[in-house]
Design an enzyme around this catalytic site. Sequence first.
Site, PDB file in Angstrom:
ATOM      1  N   SER A  34       0.970  -1.165   0.248  1.00 42.09           N
ATOM      2  CA  SER A  34      -0.037  -0.327   0.366  1.00 42.09           C
ATOM      3  C   SER A  34       1.214   1.183   0.004  1.00 42.09           C
ATOM      4  O   SER A  34       1.959   1.530   0.603  1.00 42.09           O
ATOM      5  CB  SER A  34      -0.508   0.006   1.676  1.00 42.09           C
ATOM      6  OG  SER A  34      -1.715   1.233   1.642  1.00 42.09           O
ATOM      7  N   SER A  39      -1.391   2.601  -8.003  1.00 41.23           N
ATOM      8  CA  SER A  39      -2.597   2.732  -8.911  1.00 41.23           C
ATOM      9  C   SER A  39      -2.122   3.940 -10.067  1.00 41.23           C
ATOM     10  O   SER A  39      -2.557   4.441 -11.015  1.00 41.23           O
ATOM     11  CB  SER A  39      -3.366   3.360  -7.539  1.00 41.23           C
ATOM     12  OG  SER A  39      -3.759   2.528  -7.320  1.00 41.23           O
ATOM     13  N   SER A 106      -2.387  -7.141  -3.384  1.00 43.87           N
ATOM     14  CA  SER A 106      -2.298  -8.491  -3.738  1.00 43.87           C
ATOM     15  C   SER A 106      -1.309  -9.547  -3.178  1.00 43.87           C
ATOM     16  O   SER A 106      -0.329  -9.848  -3.383  1.00 43.87           O
ATOM     17  CB  SER A 106      -2.231  -8.919  -5.493  1.00 43.87           C
ATOM     18  OG  SER A 106      -1.568  -7.686  -6.250  1.00 43.87           O
TER      19      SER A 106
END
Length: 199
Positions: A34, A39, A106
């Site tokens: 994270s 993204s 993931s």
Amino acid sequence: MGKNVFDQSYAVNKVKRRKENGHNSFLILFTGLSGSGKSTIANHVEIELFKKGIHTYSLDGDNIRMGICNDLGFSEADRNENLRRIAEVSKLMIDAGMVTLAAFVSPYKKSREMIKNIVGSSNYIEIYVNTSIETCETRDVKGLYAKARSGEIKDFTGISSPYEIPDNPDGTVNSDNMTLDEAVQIVLQIVEKKLTLEL
């Protein structure tokens, strides 16, 4: 599959959609901690593909958990189910002729292998966004790492839950020592090789 469930074939299929679009369809999975930049990189890769007329669609962890996976938590079993659903959605997108970009932590190798098996190994590109946890924590705009370290969030990858580094990803980018443009170009070089249709 239940005994009363049957696969339905349609005249307009993946082959015809790919031919109409003029390019191959597949999944690009961006995996990493994270805050690693998954993204952001996926978004800019999609921008570049879109400029070239490539039919694309992006799937993101937070967005998926607001809808199709809003009944799941963050236990290992729920993470696996989250990724199974993502893989099935990606498979539909591939069938629709889209280059699908999926940015998800993931963390487990077996889950990433499951995704590859569901969409098909020939339809799968794995990009490992290899960013140090120290860098990820400095980007902690959501305050997740702080909550994880205080015990407020359980099973948080990199803190109280493991991240299993990919053995053989198709590409690796590192936002510790690489600009966004450099990372995007590395991914595009890998992706562009797979876009050409085999006639």
